[in-house]
Write a protein that holds these residues in place. Structure first.
Motif: not given
Length: 197
Positions: A13-23, A168-169
């Motif tokens: 859950a927290w990983k997108e604080l560092d690297k947004p996954q927008l693919e 991040f939400m």
């Protein structure tokens, strides 16, 4: 140990604080007050799932997490809450939330589970809240109220290094009923446009 969420779900859950996954089809939707919102079209429902990234400059992550979890306080500031409480069902806790919808639409209600964990990752403290529908909770549906059975939310927060919170939400909600998907999506767009004013 959680019966509703795995350790892996909290760690992911927290990983997108560092690297947004927008693919994979995510598109920029709007930005306001330093918060960016992206959306992904769900072909099955015709609705959008949302991801939100940003910084809340004047609120610590611990306070944000505490406020997020405080149901009695939500009833004070959220004018759309008709009913909101946590209750034990068959030995498991679930939240009942009825949301007021404008006439001529029926109110919506949710039965969901949520859990907060304060996670330490490489000397970083991250507050994570996971929530999802719990249709198996034995709470009967109310006449004239549409039950929302497809809801999920992930929130991760950490210090921005100053006095604020990096957030991040990820959110999806299918209000069901006979509301045309174009109207639900339009309402999301209008509300985001108004918040930018």
């Amino acid at each position: 140990m959680s019966l509703h969420f795995t350790d892996e779900e909290f760690l992911e859950a927290w990983k997108e604080l560092d690297k947004p996954q927008l693919e994979g089809g995510w598109e920029f939707f709007t930005e306001t007050m330093g918060v960016k919102i992206y959306r992904l079209y769900d072909k099955e429902t015709g609705l959008y799932e949302y991801k939100v990234f940003g910084v809340l400059a004047t609120c610590t992550p611990e306070l944000c997490a505490d406020v997020y979890m405080d149901l009695p306080y939500r009833k004070q500031w959220d004018g759309y809450v008709k009913e909101l409480h946590e209750k034990e069902y068959d030995g498991h806790s679930a939240i009942y939330w009825e949301v007021k919808y404008p006439f001529p639409l029926s109110n919506r209600d949710y039965v969901y589970v949520r859990e907060r964990r304060d996670v330490d990752v490489d000397s970083r403290k991250i507050w994570v809240v996971l929530a999802k529908s719990s249709p198996q909770s034995p709470l009967p549906e109310k006449s004239g109220v549409q039950r929302v059975n497809d809801y999920k939310q992930t929130v991760a927060m950490e210090s921005d290094g100053a006095c604020g919170t990096k957030v991040f939400m990820n959110y999806f909600d299918n209000p069901g009923g006979n509301i045309p998907t174009w109207l639900v999506n339009w309402a999301a767009k209008v509300s985001s446009d108004l918040s930018a004013i």
